[in-house]
Design a protein around this motif. Structure first.
Motif, PDB file in Angstrom:
ATOM      1  N   ARG A 388     -19.593 -20.801 142.491  1.00 12.79           N
ATOM      2  CA  ARG A 388     -19.269 -20.854 141.078  1.00 12.79           C
ATOM      3  C   ARG A 388     -17.836 -21.340 140.891  1.00 12.79           C
ATOM      4  NH1 ARG A 388     -23.635 -17.563 139.748  1.00 12.79           N
ATOM      5  NH2 ARG A 388     -23.927 -15.699 141.043  1.00 12.79           N
ATOM      6  N   ASP A 390     -14.767 -22.292 137.456  1.00 13.14           N
ATOM      7  CA  ASP A 390     -14.487 -22.216 136.019  1.00 13.14           C
ATOM      8  C   ASP A 390     -14.069 -23.576 135.457  1.00 13.14           C
ATOM      9  OD1 ASP A 390     -12.093 -22.447 137.266  1.00 13.14           O
ATOM     10  OD2 ASP A 390     -11.127 -20.735 136.283  1.00 13.14           O
ATOM     11  N   TRP A 445     -18.897 -17.900 134.065  1.00 10.69           N
ATOM     12  CA  TRP A 445     -18.758 -19.024 134.985  1.00 10.69           C
ATOM     13  C   TRP A 445     -19.420 -20.258 134.355  1.00 10.69           C
ATOM     14  CZ3 TRP A 445     -15.586 -18.564 138.980  1.00 10.69           C
ATOM     15  CH2 TRP A 445     -15.319 -17.291 139.478  1.00 10.69           C
ATOM     16  N   SER A 448     -22.427 -22.934 137.953  1.00 11.39           N
ATOM     17  CA  SER A 448     -22.902 -22.129 139.085  1.00 11.39           C
ATOM     18  C   SER A 448     -24.033 -22.882 139.789  1.00 11.39           C
ATOM     19  CB  SER A 448     -23.423 -20.760 138.618  1.00 11.39           C
ATOM     20  OG  SER A 448     -22.366 -19.939 138.177  1.00 11.39           O
TER      21      SER A 448
END
Length: 456
Positions: A388, A390, A445, A448
């Motif tokens: 994951r 950001d 997130w 992913s």
């Protein structure tokens, strides 16, 4: 099918019209010849009888001369389009001629009833000739006119009504017989035309099938040539890839040996850590080269994963350590969240390369100072590994084809980095394990990637 039936119906109607028209022209030509020959013979005979003292024959030549001229004109134009309506007009002219001749002959003939009786044969001949027009209306119309003219002549000669009725019935029977004959000619024309159309359709079908066969054969030959070319290109590509891999691995092996010697000889410190980082980078380069070699094998199903039990937490930690310096250089937080006691069943080499591809991709897209997490766990479907970050979320229109061959994100295309093989290889490796690789929505997130593997 409907268009074919429509074409058949239209073609049949056209062919029938042409056949009937051809028959009509033919019989009209025959009628013109009969009228011309008959009128000429009558002219010669009546003229001879008149000149030899038969005064009651004197009216005939005066009317037969112009009629012969009309019959001559009709015979000359028998093959022209005008012949159709001239043939229709000719029947009333015939009736008028016979009536005129007999009407003039009655007063001067010593046997008026005989002249009237002789007229019946002439009118029957006129009705018969009208049948050559191949039109029932012309036949019955001529019979009606002839009946009126015959009745008038017989009454003028003093013949009783019984004989007049018999004469009219006789002319109508002649018309009916001619109508039947005309109908048979039309039936024959329809049968001949249908046979002609069926033959033309069969010939056209055969021609279309033969043309389709030639087209298909030509297309197959072209496809075979293209397949041969593709096989040759594929063979050349594999040879080129093998040469490139060989040429890349030779200096890479030398560099790896040098860094491994430096790691052993250097004391603990900054240089020793740099040597370890270099070894991790060369190991990653070696795995990237191996990916290039394994993609064709995975595509063809020739690479079978060697499944063994392995620790999920240790696998993720190994990937984290290999990419730790890359994350530090970009000021990214790279962490692992996974139970160390969770066991997987798979090919450790392939799975490490899959997670490393996903993690490298995540580090590339995560913003400076952002976060990347390597995570593992189990659920009702089995074990899963997730990478994951950001960074910006993946557009919806790109998700459906993100794992296809040579597909790249906007940033990779703009920077001209990568070739769109990393995610494609990762998907093939996941499928070779019987699992799946997809992009899933996860709270907190934006992006992913989740690798799901079946339970052992």
């Amino acid at each position: 099918m409907d268009s074919a039936l429509g074409w058949t119906h239209s073609s049949f109607d056209d062919s029938l019209a042409r056949a009937v028209d051809a028959q009509r022209r033919s019989v009209l030509g025959t009628g013109a010849a009969v009228r011309l020959v008959g009128a000429t013979l009558f002219l010669i005979l009546t003229t001879t009888l008149w000149l030899t003292g038969g005064e009651d024959w004197s009216p005939y030549p005066l009317l037969l001369v112009p009629y012969v001229g009309v019959a001559t004109v009709l015979f000359v134009v028998r093959n022209r389009p005008e012949a159709s309506w001239l043939g229709i007009v000719q029947s009333p002219v015939d009736v008028a001629l016979v009536y005129g001749l007999q009407h003039l002959a009655l007063p001067i003939s010593p046997f008026p009833a005989g002249v009237a009786g002789f007229s019946l044969g002439l009118f029957a001949l006129v009705v018969t000739l009208s049948g050559l027009a191949l039109r029932p209306t012309v036949v019955y119309g001529t019979a009606a006119l002839s009946s009126v003219a015959q009745a008038a002549l017989m009454r003028e000669a003093g013949v009783g009504w019984g004989a007049v009725v018999i004469a009219v019935v006789t002319l109508m029977m002649v018309a009916a017989v001619k109508h039947y004959g005309t109908g048979r000619v039309r039936v024959l024309a329809v049968a001949l035309t249908r046979a002609e159309v069926d033959s033309a359709l069969e010939a056209r079908r055969f021609q279309e099938v033969e043309e389709a066969r030639r087209i298909i054969a030509r297309m197959l030959d072209e496809e075979h040539e293209k397949n041969d070319e593709l096989r040759a290109l594929q063979h050349d590509k594999e040879l080129l890839t093998q040469f490139l891999v060989h040429d890349l691995r030779s200096p890479l092996s030398a560099l790896t040996m040098t860094l491994a010697w430096m790691e052993q000889e250097l004391p603990q410190g900054h240089l020793h850590e740099s040597a370890r980082t270099g070894l991790a980078v060369t190991a990653r380069l070696d795995r990237m080269i191996t990916d290039m070699m394994d993609v064709p094998r995975l595509e063809q199903g020739r690479l079978e994963p060697r499944k063994v039990p392995l620790d999920m937490g240790r696998l993720l930690e190994d990937v984290r350590r290999s990419l730790e310096n890359v994350a530090r250089a970009r000021k990214l937080t790279l962490d692992v969240v996974a139970p160390r006691t969770l066991a997987l069943h798979g090919d450790p080499e392939l799975l490490v390369r899959v997670v490393e591809n996903l993690a490298t991709n995540a580090l590339r897209y995560a913003p400076t100072g952002g976060r990347v997490r390597l995570e593992g766990g189990t659920d009702a479907q089995g074990a899963w590994l997730a990478v994951r970050n950001d960074g910006p979320p993946i557009p919806g229109e790109l998700r459906a084809r993100l794992f296809d061959k040579y597909v790249q994100g906007d940033q990779e295309r703009d920077n001209r980095r990568g070739y769109g093989l990393g995610l494609y290889f990762s998907r093939l490796a996941a499928e070779a394990h019987g699992g799946t690789l997809s992009v899933e929505d996860t709270p907190d997130w934006p992006t992913s990637f989740v690798l799901r593997l079946p339970t052992a």
